[in-house]
Design a protein around this motif. Structure first.
Motif, short mmCIF file in Angstrom:
data_model
loop_
_atom_site.label_atom_id
_atom_site.label_comp_id
_atom_site.label_asym_id
_atom_site.label_seq_id
_atom_site.Cartn_x
_atom_site.Cartn_y
_atom_site.Cartn_z
N ASN A 268 -13.84 -8.85 -11.56
CA ASN A 268 -14.31 -8.59 -13.02
C ASN A 268 -13.57 -9.54 -14.06
N SER A 269 -13.95 -9.94 -14.99
CA SER A 269 -13.31 -10.84 -15.93
C SER A 269 -12.37 -10.01 -16.92
N GLY A 270 -11.57 -10.66 -17.83
CA GLY A 270 -10.80 -9.97 -18.80
C GLY A 270 -11.58 -9.89 -19.94
N GLU A 271 -11.25 -9.54 -21.37
CA GLU A 271 -11.96 -9.32 -22.22
C GLU A 271 -12.48 -10.48 -22.71
N SER A 272 -12.02 -11.74 -22.54
CA SER A 272 -12.42 -12.89 -23.17
C SER A 272 -13.72 -13.25 -22.06
N GLY A 273 -13.80 -12.64 -21.09
CA GLY A 273 -15.23 -12.89 -20.21
C GLY A 273 -14.97 -14.19 -19.24
N THR A 274 -13.49 -14.39 -19.11
CA THR A 274 -12.88 -15.68 -17.94
C THR A 274 -11.98 -14.81 -17.34
N LEU A 275 -11.52 -15.65 -16.50
CA LEU A 275 -10.54 -15.33 -15.54
C LEU A 275 -9.17 -15.41 -16.13
N ASP A 276 -9.09 -16.17 -17.42
CA ASP A 276 -7.33 -16.17 -17.89
C ASP A 276 -6.78 -14.92 -18.18
N ASP A 277 -7.71 -13.79 -18.50
CA ASP A 277 -7.06 -12.66 -18.75
C ASP A 277 -7.57 -11.36 -18.02
N ALA A 278 -7.90 -11.83 -16.40
CA ALA A 278 -8.64 -10.92 -15.86
C ALA A 278 -7.52 -10.18 -15.08
N VAL A 279 -6.77 -9.11 -15.55
CA VAL A 279 -5.62 -8.34 -14.95
C VAL A 279 -6.01 -7.04 -15.60
N TYR A 280 -5.39 -5.94 -14.71
CA TYR A 280 -5.15 -4.84 -15.11
C TYR A 280 -3.60 -4.53 -15.16
N TYR A 281 -3.05 -2.96 -15.30
CA TYR A 281 -1.57 -3.05 -15.42
C TYR A 281 -1.07 -1.97 -14.59
N SER A 282 0.15 -2.40 -13.99
CA SER A 282 0.77 -1.59 -13.25
C SER A 282 2.00 -0.80 -14.15
N TRP A 283 1.91 0.45 -13.89
CA TRP A 283 2.83 1.19 -14.84
C TRP A 283 3.79 1.97 -14.04
N LEU A 284 5.00 2.07 -14.65
CA LEU A 284 6.04 3.20 -14.13
C LEU A 284 5.96 4.22 -15.22
N ASN A 285 5.97 5.48 -14.84
CA ASN A 285 5.69 6.55 -15.88
C ASN A 285 6.65 7.78 -15.51
N VAL A 286 6.73 8.50 -16.65
CA VAL A 286 7.75 9.62 -16.55
C VAL A 286 6.94 10.87 -17.15
N ARG A 287 7.33 11.88 -17.10
CA ARG A 287 6.67 13.18 -17.61
C ARG A 287 7.04 13.14 -19.04
N LYS A 288 6.19 13.45 -20.16
CA LYS A 288 6.41 13.58 -21.50
C LYS A 288 7.79 14.60 -21.73
N GLY A 289 8.67 14.21 -22.38
CA GLY A 289 9.84 15.09 -22.61
C GLY A 289 11.07 14.45 -21.63
N ASP A 290 10.96 13.60 -20.61
CA ASP A 290 11.91 13.03 -19.81
C ASP A 290 12.02 11.53 -20.10
N GLU A 291 11.40 11.23 -21.19
CA GLU A 291 11.47 9.45 -21.38
C GLU A 291 12.75 9.25 -22.02
N GLY A 292 13.26 10.21 -22.73
CA GLY A 292 14.46 10.05 -23.44
C GLY A 292 15.72 9.55 -22.63
N GLU A 293 15.73 9.97 -21.48
CA GLU A 293 16.85 9.31 -20.40
C GLU A 293 16.68 7.73 -20.16
N PHE A 294 15.34 7.53 -20.47
CA PHE A 294 15.10 6.02 -20.22
C PHE A 294 15.18 5.21 -21.31
N LYS A 295 15.13 5.80 -22.64
CA LYS A 295 15.36 5.12 -23.71
C LYS A 295 16.34 3.90 -23.90
N SER A 296 16.16 2.89 -24.36
CA SER A 296 17.50 1.79 -24.62
C SER A 296 16.87 1.13 -25.80
N GLY A 297 17.59 1.62 -27.04
CA GLY A 297 17.21 0.74 -28.29
C GLY A 297 15.79 1.28 -28.72
#
Length: 352
Positions: free
Chosen positions: A118-147
């Motif tokens: 499947n293409s990206g939003e442009s209809g081409t392969l230039d932006d044919a990507v999805y996203y890998s996430w690292l996630n924490v539970r809501k409330g735990d994100e403060g430990e990982f904050k930096s600026g």
């Protein structure tokens, strides 16, 4: 001694192959036997084997049937490796699989060939990507904050959930990112992928889980089994909605939808925060060229890259659709495009 070692290696190989074959056979996948030449088998990863995606799978099968004149049989799996072995061995004819799974299948045999993605939003392969996430539970994100952003510094010692070691966005990409980040520190300069696969007192992570699917990894996080979890945006998009922030940006808060289907049916309202986002090449539909003829490959590719499929709401869900599906129109330009083996070279580089 050499003879003993050789015999041991042969025994290990035999057990490994038997394990993969028995796993495939237990799902009704033909292993080494004769096949119905009038039927094409599509094998699906655990992520796409969910019950709520049945209509989407059936529509894919219907298009293949119309293109080839053959009957389509769907095989769902609960293990990435079984799907990879099935397409590589030819017990499955077609598969929709992640880039890393495709590379692993291709490493087993060059009979495995990508047809389209499947293409990206442009209809081409230039932006044919999805996203890998690292996630924490809501409330735990403060430990990982930096600026104004987030840091991975607190990761050592955490309970971590991957998807499968054959998952691109649920293992390969996050592992490479973690190794790159911590490898600059003297303490972790020798950190390797294998070091991230097992937890323990003297390991990088205190505990390591594998969710088996992106949905499973997300559930590990939301139920408290893991402190941090890797999973991708597209595989959980049917179950969660953006609650705050910008989609696919660090700091985005997602919430499990009311009425979400299994395995999120008991987690409505639970929230998590994305602390790291990495783009990944889109997943291909692939064929085994020993069991799918060149003419059939051409017909299948032409069918899926046609305007009819582009505008098929059962394949590309409309932007405002609340239904579950495999793909969604965001800009209105999304479509399937032919792709070749060389396009996945960046994924191979992750394993070098």
């Amino acid at each position: 001694m050499k003879r003993s070692i050789s015999l041991l290696l042969m025994l290990i190989l035999a057990v490994t192959v038997a394990g993969c074959s028995s796993g495939a056979a237990s799902l009704g996948l033909n292993v080494g036997g004769s096949k119905d030449k009038n039927t094409l088998t599509i094998v699906w990863y655990p992520n796409e084997s969910a019950a709520d995606l049945k209509d989407a799978r059936d529509e894919v099968g219907k298009i293949v049937e119309q293109a080839t004149g053959k009957k389509v049989e769907h095989k769902m799996t609960t293990d990435y490796n079984i799907a990879i072995e099935a397409i590589a061995s030819g017990s499955a004819d077609l598969a929709y699989m992640g880039p890393q799974g495709y590379v692993e299948a291709r490493n087993k045999t060059e009979d495995v060939k990508p047809l389209f993605t499947n293409s990206g939003e442009s209809g081409t392969l230039d932006d044919a990507v999805y996203y890998s996430w690292l996630n924490v539970r809501k409330g735990d994100e403060g430990e990982f904050k930096s600026g104004d952003g987030f840091t991975l510094d607190p990761l050592p010692g955490k309970k971590f959930s991957f998807v499968s070691n054959s998952s691109t966005s649920g293992f390969k990409v996050p592992s490479a990112g973690i190794i790159s980040y911590f490898g600059k520190m003297d303490k972790y300069k020798d950190l390797k992928e294998d070091d991230l696969m097992q937890g323990g007192k003297d390991k990088f992570f205190s505990d390591v889980l594998f969710g088996g699917s992106h949905q499973g990894s997300a559930v590990n996080l939301l139920t408290g089994k893991a402190d941090v979890a890797a999973f991708c945006d597209t595989c959980v998009s049917n179950y969660v909605e953006l609650a705050d922030g910008t989609a696919n940006k660090p700091g985005a808060v997602y919430k499990v939808k009311d009425g979400a289907s299994e395995p999120f049916n008991t987690l409505s309202g639970k929230e998590f925060v994305v602390i790291s986002v990495t783009p990944v090449l889109n997943s291909p539909f692939v064929a085994n060229t020993k069991t799918v003829s060149e003419d059939e490959q051409k017909k299948i590719t032409e069918a899926f890259t046609s305007d009819d499929v582009t505008h098929n709401p059962k394949i590309f869900l409309p932007k405002d659709s609340k239904d579950s599906g495999l793909f969604k129109q965001k800009s209105g330009n999304e479509r399937f495009l032919p792709v070749d083996d060389a396009w996945f070279e960046p994924i191979r580089e992750l394993s070098k």
